[in-house]
Write an enzyme that holds these catalytic residues in place. Structure first.
Site, PDB file in Angstrom:
ATOM      1  N   CYS A 342      45.212  29.382  35.162  1.00  0.00           N
ATOM      2  CA  CYS A 342      44.500  28.438  34.290  1.00  0.00           C
ATOM      3  C   CYS A 342      43.179  28.093  34.983  1.00  0.00           C
ATOM      4  O   CYS A 342      42.992  27.008  35.525  1.00  0.00           O
ATOM      5  CB  CYS A 342      45.349  27.199  34.054  1.00  0.00           C
ATOM      6  SG  CYS A 342      44.626  26.052  32.865  1.00  0.00           S
ATOM      7  N   TYR A 378      42.027  40.670  54.053  1.00  0.00           N
ATOM      8  CA  TYR A 378      41.670  39.451  53.322  1.00  0.00           C
ATOM      9  C   TYR A 378      42.210  39.469  51.890  1.00  0.00           C
ATOM     10  O   TYR A 378      41.610  38.900  50.987  1.00  0.00           O
ATOM     11  CB  TYR A 378      40.155  39.226  53.354  1.00  0.00           C
ATOM     12  CG  TYR A 378      39.632  39.242  54.765  1.00  0.00           C
ATOM     13  CD1 TYR A 378      39.919  38.192  55.635  1.00  0.00           C
ATOM     14  CD2 TYR A 378      38.907  40.322  55.254  1.00  0.00           C
ATOM     15  CE1 TYR A 378      39.486  38.222  56.944  1.00  0.00           C
ATOM     16  CE2 TYR A 378      38.467  40.359  56.577  1.00  0.00           C
ATOM     17  CZ  TYR A 378      38.763  39.292  57.412  1.00  0.00           C
ATOM     18  OH  TYR A 378      38.342  39.323  58.716  1.00  0.00           O
TER      19      TYR A 378
END
Length: 421
Positions: A342, A378
């Site tokens: 969201c 990463y």
């Protein structure tokens, strides 16, 4: 690279999203740097204990930037206690070096108890260590006054970087070392990532005067570190690091430093991304396909809580689509690739300013799999629980062996942290 059959098999066996790492690729990258006296893995790129063990078996040392990372290294079989080694050269061969710009109270106690060699990025660190443990072995991380990197957020030198002891303050740092009885092991310089040999030459030259200052202060060194910054080509056509040329530039600096000091010096390198980035992919499943006006969207079950780099840096990752049902994929539809969060920024195809970019992929359908490449660095290490999403599983491939190296976290495990269950 995974075959389509491997992709489908892994997704169905372990669920999606799932991180997949390839052990032979990691070994090959490590072997390409063996010309250096020590390859010290910057584990912040991917600190999975199983990867640390793999690299330790290949002869790599390790860099830790937190107490948690140091504990991971110890769990992987790396040894502590080197800060109390009899000679500087023994301390320079430490399995673990702890690098930071500050020491919180708990971590200060920890590095002293474990005897970890500390790479100091601030003079206050030196004072705190010296007050508690005269004789403790330290490196100095220097900020030469300039930086480099694929993003301003990854440049680790210059006035706008918090990292390292400012070059003009080296004299003060050496004074603190003398006053507190700390032992100086080496000088470390890391200013960001890239394949710019002209810039690398500038970094190398910036290491010589600090060595001269160390000599003038009546101190000595056992090693210098080239730091990290070895990049990989995220886009087709980008240049690839030449390890031999990289070593040659730093070795010339090492020889100049040796001439100043009158004895040999160890030369370390501290790669993270270079060792693991290309070994990893993230597999996600297509769960919805829709059009927002003129923009086609392919929505997958991985979000920036898994892979943060596109949202954080506008980083580019190559992607490919694998049919879930084995059908032949054809054509190329420019589409935006986004996740389930969201959050409007949960888009894997965006530039540094957050502008949506389209990526040409075959027509996708629900049940297909998206493979996001070069995520071994990463990727999982920057994952979060945003939107209360559990951490994804992680798998290691080693030739014919497939091993789960991090189980899929559950929401119940998250709730237990808050409810005490």
């Amino acid at each position: 690279m995974l075959t389509d059959d491997q992709t489908r098999s892994l997704a169905r066996q372990f669920g999606t999203p799932v991180w997949v790492m390839d052990a032979p690729t990691v070994r090959q990258r490590l072997a390409s740097l063996q010309v250096f006296d020590a390859v010290r893995y910057a584990q912040k790129a991917n600190p999975n204990v199983h990867l640390l063990r793999l690299l330790r078996e290949g002869g790599a040392k390790v860099d830790a930037v937190s107490r948690g990372e140091a504990l991971r290294a110890l769990a992987a079989g790396y040894r502590d206690g080197s800060a109390r080694a009899a000679t500087l050269f023994e301390a320079a061969q430490a399995d673990i070096v702890y690098t930071a710009d500050l020491l919180d109270r708990e971590t200060l106690d920890f590095v002293l108890t474990k005897g970890l060699v500390v790479n100091c990025g601030s003079i206050d660190m030196l004072r705190q260590l010296g007050e508690r443990a005269p004789g403790h072995a330290v490196w100095l991380r220097l900020n030469p006054g300039f930086g480099h990197g694929h993003s301003k957020k990854t440049s680790t030198g210059g006035e706008h970087s918090k990292h390292g002891i400012w070059h003009a303050d080296l004299g003060e740092a050496l004074g603190v070392i003398q006053a507190t009885g700390l032992r100086l092991v080496g000088l470390h310089m890391h200013i960001g990532s890239g394949v710019d040999y002209g810039h690398l030459g500038q970094v190398c030259r910036a290491m010589v005067d600090p060595v001269r200052q160390v000599k003038a202060a009546g101190l000595d060194l056992a090693a210098i570190s080239a730091g990290g910054g070895l990049s990989i080509p995220y886009r087709e056509g980008e240049p690839r690091i030449d390890p031999a040329h990289y070593f040659g530039l730093w070795d010339a600096t090492r020889r100049e430093a040796q001439a100043l000091l009158g004895h040999g010096l160890r030369l370390e390198i501290e790669p993270g991304r270079y060792l693991v980035a290309e070994a990893g992919v993230l597999i996600a499943e297509v769960r919805a396909v829709k059009r927002q006006g003129r923009v086609p969207f392919v929505l997958v079950d991985a979000g920036f809580n898994e892979l943060m780099r596109p949202a954080m840096y506008g980083a580019h990752h190559n992607m490919r689509l694998v049919s879930g049902d084995g059908r032949l994929l054809a054509g190329a539809t420019p589409s935006a690739i986004a996740g389930p969060l969201c959050e409007s920024g949960d888009v894997f195809t965006q530039g540094a300013g957050g502008v949506i970019e389209l990526r040409a992929l075959p027509q996708a359908a629900v049940g297909d799999f998206l493979v996001i490449e070069n995520t071994g660095a990463y990727g999982s290490s920057m994952s979060s629980n945003y939107n209360s999403r559990p951490l994804a599983a992680e798998v290691l491939l080693d030739m014919d062996t497939t091993r789960l190296i991090r189980h899929r976290q559950s929401v119940e495990e998250l709730l237990a942290l808050e409810l005490g269950n």
